[in-house]
Scaffold this active site. Structure first.
Site, short mmCIF file in Angstrom:
data_model
loop_
_atom_site.label_atom_id
_atom_site.label_comp_id
_atom_site.label_asym_id
_atom_site.label_seq_id
_atom_site.Cartn_x
_atom_site.Cartn_y
_atom_site.Cartn_z
CG HIS A 60 -2.28 -0.43 0.99
ND1 HIS A 60 -3.10 -0.93 1.96
CD2 HIS A 60 -3.01 -0.44 -0.14
CE1 HIS A 60 -4.26 -1.23 1.44
NE2 HIS A 60 -4.23 -0.95 0.16
CD GLU A 90 -6.43 -13.56 -15.38
OE1 GLU A 90 -5.70 -12.84 -14.70
OE2 GLU A 90 -7.49 -14.06 -14.96
CG ASP A 126 -2.68 -14.30 -12.85
OD1 ASP A 126 -1.85 -14.69 -12.02
OD2 ASP A 126 -3.74 -13.71 -12.55
CB CYS A 156 -6.88 -5.31 -17.61
SG CYS A 156 -7.20 -7.05 -17.30
C1 PEP Z 1 -3.59 -10.08 -14.52
O1 PEP Z 1 -3.41 -11.24 -14.13
O2 PEP Z 1 -2.88 -9.51 -15.38
C2 PEP Z 1 -4.68 -9.29 -13.92
C3 PEP Z 1 -5.01 -8.10 -14.39
O3 PEP Z 1 -5.33 -9.82 -12.85
P1 PEP Z 1 -4.73 -9.78 -11.35
O4 PEP Z 1 -3.47 -8.96 -11.36
O5 PEP Z 1 -5.80 -9.18 -10.52
O6 PEP Z 1 -4.48 -11.23 -11.08
MG MG Z 2 -4.95 -12.18 -12.95
#
Ligand code: PEP
Ligand code: MG
Length: 576
Positions: free
Chosen positions: A195, A435, A459, A506
């Site tokens: 954080h 992912e 991921d 993302c």
């Molecule tokens: C990812 O895996 O790129 C993703 C956006 O999900 P998280 O980081 O929440 O696992």
């Molecule tokens: Mg992810």
């Protein structure tokens, strides 16, 4: 001669100032046995420390200026909430009574138990919430031990233009220090997903974490340079080093001023191709940053944060209200709600445990197994979809059978809402996160059944390269430019294009301007990222031509030896 020390740069910017060393050291706790007739006094001492900790945090929150972003206050609220949590308050009291031990020892026993649970979580972000637990518990321990009254030593007279060097810093302390004139900080411990690191980025204070041993090399009061991008601390800078960093600092300031002017401008390439820039959010409060940065909407709403720090999951009604609040705040901009992405997480389901949580019952696997957990979320998302452009996104799919199960559940949920006379948008867009390498390899199959795809590179990279994204020992292998990763990204973009559906990204890679041109050249047209990264990525987009990049990136992907890829990506970024 200058001395350079390195850590992990978590918030960019160059700061030149006087070192202010705040080393609190580790907290040594010993077990003391308490006579039976003094047990209740010990319990009261513990509860008084909790109350003082609460007053300190409330006072910090009170001193945050009104114009400070809501998510900064939320960091302190998280700590305040923990002070009301039975895990931190009730269980140590039980330990004092049961074992007849001192409050410090009872709290230490509980801290070790809680941290062990966090250590087993498979999600990088959730695992780093362990830092919050430590910050809160350390504050109470210091109050019990009466060292520094729980707070970092803060001396208002000497902090103007200071660079704070410390073992660890809570978000609340970081805010206080910043308001007292501190221009940068470096900590010996903590990770880039803590954080405090996130906070440093959002308040744009240059910062480094994990700079082990700084206290042995840097004296209080000496002039030092902190480079938050490179993760470097430089002590005893000679004249030429100082001149170099003064110049670098000037360029950074120019760059920031330029970025601010971009906020109202659209993201459009030099050859007039519009690119969608969305924001990733975790808490409803993050919406403020979405509008501040003028994002086109939310490309990833990580809903798991609604399920944390509580003993029972939020019910359909509570979720519906939370989603509604975000939709209203977005004023017509699209909201992509990702269904719950938690793993063998004891906060929700305290019975499951597995030896390899990243490969275990996580995200959609968990939801499909625990329908009483999943169904209320589906209902809430569908009901919320009436009030604005909502997209539903499914994480961690590895085969289309799972997708079919989800699609069946969604249509069953729609029927159940009809029976309850509740409305939903029949056209709600459903998308898959890509992912898992298997999903990327079968992206065409997924694309034929959904409305959009979104690549989760965090991921995708971990699973493609078989490296735990939270394991420091193998961090050096985490490589977004690995040819296998690039091939999977390219396949996913192509699959979306052939099926005529949008493909977004993302994961963190989407918010890293070093990769923007590469991704544009690969055909990506929607990027979703931490809001503070938005203008920087936009700046790259607005100075790029897709017509020029496409053949260069094709060449790079198809005819380049793997070890030359990083150099060629650098060249894409430096050539106009
Ligand atoms: C990812 O895996 O790129 C993703 C956006 O999900 P998280 O980081 O929440 O696992
Ligand atoms: Mg992810």
């Amino acid at each position: 001669m200058s001395l350079a020390l390195s850590g992990i740069g978590v918030s960019r910017g160059v700061a030149i100032g006087k070192a202010h060393v705040i080393m609190r050291g580790s907290i040594d706790v010993v077990a003391v046995s308490i006579p039976a007739d003094r047990i209740e006094d010990e319990v009261s001492r513990f509860l008084r420390a909790i109350e003082t900790a609460r007053q300190q945090l409330q006072s910090t929150r009170h001193h945050i200026p009104k114009d400070t972003r809501a998510d900064i206050a939320a960091f302190i609220d998280t700590h305040l909430l923990m002070l009301d949590d039975a895990t931190i308050v009730t269980t140590p009291v039980e330990h004092i009574r049961e074992y007849g031990c001192n409050a410090e020892w009872a709290l230490k026993l509980q801290r070790d138990a809680v941290v062990a649970v966090f250590e087993q979580m498979e999600d990088a972000y959730l695992r780093t919430r362990r830092d919050d637990v430590d910050h809160v518990i350390n504050r109470i321990q210091r109050l019990l031990l009466d060292t520094s009254q729980g707070e970092a030593r803060v001396d208002t007279d000497t902090l103007e233009n200071a660079i704070v060097l410390t073992d660890n810093l809570t978000p609340a302390e970081a805010i206080l220090l910043e308001h007292q004139g501190v221009i940068a900080f470096a900590t010996e411990y903590g990770g880039p997903l803590s954080h405090t690191a996130i906070l440093a980025r959002s308040i744009q204070t240059p910062a480094i974490v994990g700079a082990r041993g700084i206290q042995h090399y840097i004296q209080d009061g000496e002039t030092i340079i902190l480079d938050g991008l490179q993760g470097l601390l430089i002590a005893a800078p000679d004249e030429s080093t100082l001149a170099y960093y003064l110049e670098k600092q000037k360029k950074e300031q120019q760059r920031n001023a330029e970025l601010t002017t971009l906020t109202e401008r659209p993201a459009v390439t030099l050859d007039n191709i519009p690119v969608t820039l969305m924001a990733n959010i975790e808490l409803p409060d993050d919406i403020e940053a979405v509008s501040r940065e003028n994002a086109s909407g939310v490309g990833l709403y990580r809903t798991e944060f609604l399920f944390m720090n509580r003993s029972t999951p939020p019910d359909e009604e509570e979720q519906y209200e939370r989603y509604m609040a975000v939709i209203e705040a977005l004023k017509g901009k699209p909201l992509t709600i990702r269904t719950l992405d938690m793993g063998a997480d004891r906060e929700i389901n305290s019975t499951t445990s597995c030896s390899n949580p990243a490969l275990g019952l996580r995200a959609i696997r968990l939801c499909l197994k625990d329908l009483p957990l999943f169904r209320p979320q589906l209902c809430a998302i569908l009901r919320a979809s009436v009030h604005g452009p909502v997209r539903m996104m499914i994480p961690m799919l590895s085969n289309t059978k799972e997708l079919n199960q989800v699609l069946t559940l969604i249509s069953e949920t729609k029927n159940s809402l009809l029976r309850r006379n509740l409305s939903f948008s029949p056209d709600i867009m459903i998308g898959c996160m890509i992912e898992v390498p298997a999903a990327a390899l079968s992206a065409a199959d997924f694309a034929s059944q959904v409305d959009f795809l979104s690549i989760g590179t965090n991921d995708l990279i971990q699973y493609t390269l078989a490296i735990d994204r939270v394991d420091d020992e193998v961090n050096y292998l985490y490589d977004p430019l690995h040819p296998a990763v690039l091939k999977l990204i390219k396949m996913t973009i192509e699959a979306g294009r052939s099926a005529g559906i949008p493909v977004a990204m993302c994961g963190e890679m989407a918010g890293d301007p070093r990769f923007t041109r590469l991704l544009l050249g690969m055909g990506l047209s929607e990027f979703s990222m931490q809001p503070t990264a938005l203008q920087e990525v936009k700046q790259v987009i607005n100075s790029s031509s897709i017509a020029q990049l496409t053949p260069q990136v094709d060449e790079l992907l198809n005819h380049t030896a793997p070890d030359r890829v990083p150099g060629l990506v650098d060249r894409l970024n430096t050539h106009d």
